[in-house]
Design an enzyme around this catalytic site. Structure first.
Site, PDB file in Angstrom:
ATOM      1  N   ASP A  90      69.893  88.142  59.897  1.00 19.00           N
ATOM      2  CA  ASP A  90      70.681  87.668  61.033  1.00 19.00           C
ATOM      3  C   ASP A  90      70.347  88.422  62.317  1.00 19.00           C
ATOM      4  O   ASP A  90      70.387  87.860  63.412  1.00 19.00           O
ATOM      5  CB  ASP A  90      72.177  87.723  60.731  1.00 19.00           C
ATOM      6  CG  ASP A  90      72.658  89.119  60.345  1.00 19.00           C
ATOM      7  OD1 ASP A  90      71.844  90.058  60.373  1.00 19.00           O
ATOM      8  OD2 ASP A  90      73.849  89.259  60.022  1.00 19.00           O
ATOM      9  N   SER A 135      66.389  87.120  52.887  1.00 17.73           N
ATOM     10  CA  SER A 135      67.471  88.062  52.566  1.00 17.73           C
ATOM     11  C   SER A 135      67.786  87.983  51.089  1.00 17.73           C
ATOM     12  O   SER A 135      68.182  86.923  50.594  1.00 17.73           O
ATOM     13  CB  SER A 135      68.736  87.732  53.379  1.00 17.73           C
ATOM     14  OG  SER A 135      69.853  88.449  52.882  1.00 17.73           O
ATOM     15  N   ASP A 137      70.267  89.289  49.783  1.00 18.03           N
ATOM     16  CA  ASP A 137      71.730  89.219  49.639  1.00 18.03           C
ATOM     17  C   ASP A 137      72.240  87.788  49.516  1.00 18.03           C
ATOM     18  O   ASP A 137      73.359  87.567  49.073  1.00 18.03           O
ATOM     19  CB  ASP A 137      72.414  89.878  50.836  1.00 18.03           C
ATOM     20  CG  ASP A 137      72.249  91.390  50.848  1.00 18.03           C
ATOM     21  OD1 ASP A 137      71.834  91.943  49.816  1.00 18.03           O
ATOM     22  OD2 ASP A 137      72.519  92.005  51.886  1.00 18.03           O
TER      23      ASP A 137
END
Length: 719
Positions: A90, A135, A137
């Protein structure tokens, strides 16, 4: 990330664009020089299966300042670049949006300072961009999966499977810490896929008193005969008051309450490394292809978009809306608004939270007398993940007050009375096992067996059937449903759960077992390519799939094949003539390795052996040819994390459907599937409308959309 870079480069080249790559993130854009390099086709060869990113990454502080962005803009314009694809998190995407919005002003300043000419600025009035999220995550709001998350989950499950055997040997508890400061995706999915006992995640903290609850859960497992216990902790886990829950605290709690010497394993950056999974290769290739198309087709008025995967589709989201929503989750967690944080997570995330809670805190762990008797039966070819599905069916079924029966060896076993009542501990350890503990048969029961099957269902007081299997399982269930008028025992609800490496079943984007098979194919292609690295060689590789080309196309994309031959397309002599000409020309220009993947029934006439002989015969001594039939290893091995999770979700929904039918005193029959990220059920009577019976595949196959993607990144245009 490498798969995405490769796809962007090659797709853009096929569109006749000049392509540059920027090394070390935004810092390379600022430094210029060798930090920005023009790439050709072969510059991204052999990177598809590499971990990390070959062009590097860097957290550039200088890019956060306007002067840094001025340098970056000048270096881009000097090279004629006004279109960017950025793969990052981000922070990178926020910087990208800022750079885009400031672009006209930056160029005006550069003209005023004499660092750019007015004509240069006039040629590049706007910056067109596309963002891809890399990512592990998996925290981008609005998508199901980000680049790298599936590979990270592979690393975690490999570690958990290894720790489980160690823990069982020593009768010990382990606390495993995984990444995820603000997103519990890896921890939650690892807990379900790894068959773990307890999980702690940031978005859904445990209730007060969780320490006693966790330790009681571990004790119940030991009392029931388990030799090991595993607790998964996300690095950002916290309690309801916002206090961090560390892995060391969990270990000390187990020691204090259960008087057990637990061990802590912090997986750390091993989760970011290693070879990418098959999914991360083909999905990132698709994303890179779409991102390249996005920036090439954009103009100065095109909105800034981030691309991601949602179900079996690439979705485009307004960049800053997606980034803002993603950053909103940590803010909600910090404000202890956990329900709001959970509401922003994907459907599979919230569903898995409920399923794991049910497995960790079941209403029942023993069968209630008189509860409905649900039989589990396998039919069709073997698919990795069948054991995962059976385990989930037994445990979730018992938790929902069913009596669960295991029918061994398909309907043949039903006729022989090979039916066992399965308890909670009977399926211990099945989560990660390949094969099918219940056994299976491929054949559809003949009409002459229907009466005996009906009587067996009645005599065993079976109230519902959960059929987990492939094409023949669906055909058998459909025929039983259709014959319910004639055979009283057939007047029960039936639910089919798709389990087939061919991924050829109706109503579902993905079948249990297909992802594991793809990973096996990808690994085999990698090894086959390595075997030819020291010579000039062509390979013809044959996959399973019958007349459904899913494994061949997706395996070819994930393995970096130059040609893929499918039954859906057919194989023609004209096509082979073109391919042979291209192949010879390519080796004349310096190619050293070529891979063609052929689905096993792509053509009756043009077999894999024929293709190998054709390529060899036309080689003119430039290369030699080897043929490899991968075979039944595609059906073996331990199920991948994705297949374990899919099996659990599907079975949970199937049990809900059975319960609904029984509560309504109905005898409807259904098949469940994953579509647009949701598990859905459809009436079995609609199956015929969705399938091509003669070719044993669905009429609509979503993955055929990737045919142009495969072609764009595979064979370099030579003419």
């Amino acid at each position: 990330m490498n798969a995405a870079v490769r796809a962007v480069v090659r797709t853009a080249l096929t569109r006749h664009a000049e392509v540059f790559v920027i090394y070390e993130g935004y810092q390379g854009m600022i430094d210029g020089g060798e930090g920005i390099r023009q790439f050709q086709w072969d510059d991204v060869g052999a990177i598809l299966g590499k971990g990390g990113t070959v062009i590097g990454t860097y957290r550039s502080k200088e890019f956060r300042e306007r002067e840094g962005r001025l340098k970056a803009a000048r270096n881009l314009v000097d090279r004629g670049i006004d279109r960017l694809v950025v793969v990052g998190g981000d922070g990178s995407l926020t910087g990208l949006d800022t750079f885009r919005s400031e672009w006209p002003g930056l160029l005006d300043d550069l003209v005023r300072d004499g660092r750019l000419s007015a004509q240069q600025v006039a040629d590049h009035p706007a910056l067109m961009i596309a963002g891809l999220v890399g990512s592990i995550d998996n925290d981008l709001v609005g998508t199901d999966s980000t680049i790298g998350a599936d590979s990270a989950l592979h690393r975690i499950i490999e570690a958990i499977d290894a720790i489980t055997s160690t823990a069982a040997s020593h009768q010990r508890s382990f606390v495993v810490e995984v990444m995820g400061r603000h997103c519990g995706y890896l921890a939650l999915m690892a807990a379900v896929a790894g068959g773990c006992d307890y999980v702690l995640i940031p978005e859904d903290p445990p209730q007060p008193g969780w320490e006693e609850d966790m330790c009681a859960q571990l004790r119940r497992g030991r009392q029931a005969g388990r030799r090991e216990s595993i607790v998964i902790v996300a690095e950002g886990a916290r309690d309801r008051d916002g206090k961090p829950i560390t892995s060391s605290y969990v270990r000390d709690t187990i020691d204090r309450i259960n008087h057990e010497d637990a061990r802590v394993t912090i997986l750390g950056h091993v989760q970011r490394g290693g070879r990418p999974s098959a999914f991360d290769r083909w999905a990132s290739t698709w994303l890179g292809y779409e991102a390249a198309q996005q920036v090439i087709n954009s103009d100065k008025d095109s909105p800034a978009m981030v691309l991601g995967m949602r179900g079996a589709a690439v979705v485009r989201l307004p960049l800053m809306d997606a980034v803002s929503a993603t950053r909103r989750v940590p803010e909600l967690i910090e404000a202890r608004k956990y329900e709001d944080a959970m509401a922003l997570r994907s459907a599979d995330f919230t569903e898995m939270v409920k399923i794991f809670e049910e497995l960790a805190h079941p209403l029942h762990v023993t069968t209630t007398a008189g509860s409905p008797r649900i039989a589990i039966v396998h039919l069709g070819g073997l698919a990795p993940g069948m054991n995962t599905a059976a385990r989930a069916a037994v445990r979730l079924g018992i938790a929902r007050d069913f009596t669960m029966l295991g029918v061994r060896n398909g309907f043949a076993g039903l006729l022989k009375g090979e039916i066992d009542e399965l308890g909670w501990e009977d399926v211990e350890g099945w989560t990660g096992e390949g094969g099918a503990e219940l056994g299976l048969r491929r054949t559809v029961p003949p009409l002459g067996d229907y009466y005996a099957i009906s009587r067996a269902l009645e005599e065993n007081q079976i109230a519902g059937l959960l059929v987990i299997g492939g094409w023949n399982a669906y055909i058998a269930a459909f025929q039983i449903h259709r014959e319910a008028e004639r055979y009283p025992g057939f007047r029960i609800p039936i639910v089919c759960v798709p389990a087939s490496i061919d991924n050829n079943l109706p109503g579902s984007d993905q079948a249990i077992g297909a992802d594991t098979a793809l990973n096996e194919i990808t690994d085999d292609i990698d090894r086959i390519k390595q075997s030819g690295a020291a010579t000039t060689r062509s390979f013809v590789i044959e996959t399973m799939g019958r007349r459904c080309g899913y494994l061949a196309l997706m395996g070819g994309m994930a393995g970096g094949a130059e040609r893929v031959y499918l039954h859906e397309d057919g194989i023609t002599l004209d096509q082979l003539n073109k391919d042979v000409k291209w192949l010879r020309m390519s080796f004349e220009r310096g190619r050293r390795l070529f891979v063609a993947v052929r689905s096993e029934m792509a053509s009756d006439a043009y077999t894999s052996d024929f293709l190998a002989r054709l390529f060899e015969g036309e080689s003119h001594g430039l290369y030699d040819v080897r043929m490899n039939i991968i075979g039944h290893v595609q059906q073996g091995g331990e199920p991948s994390p994705a297949d374990r999770l899919l099996a659990t979700r599907m079975v949970s929904h199937a049990l809900d459907v059975l319960k609904g039918e029984l509560d309504a005193h109905s005898t409807g029959s259904w098949f469940v599937g994953l579509h647009e990220s949701q598990v859905q059920a459809q009436p079995l009577r609609h199956m015929e409308d969705q399938v091509d019976i003669g070719n044993r595949r669905p009429r609509y196959q979503w993955w055929m959309k990737l045919r142009p993607v495969s072609e764009a990144v595979s064979g370099e245009p030579l003419e």
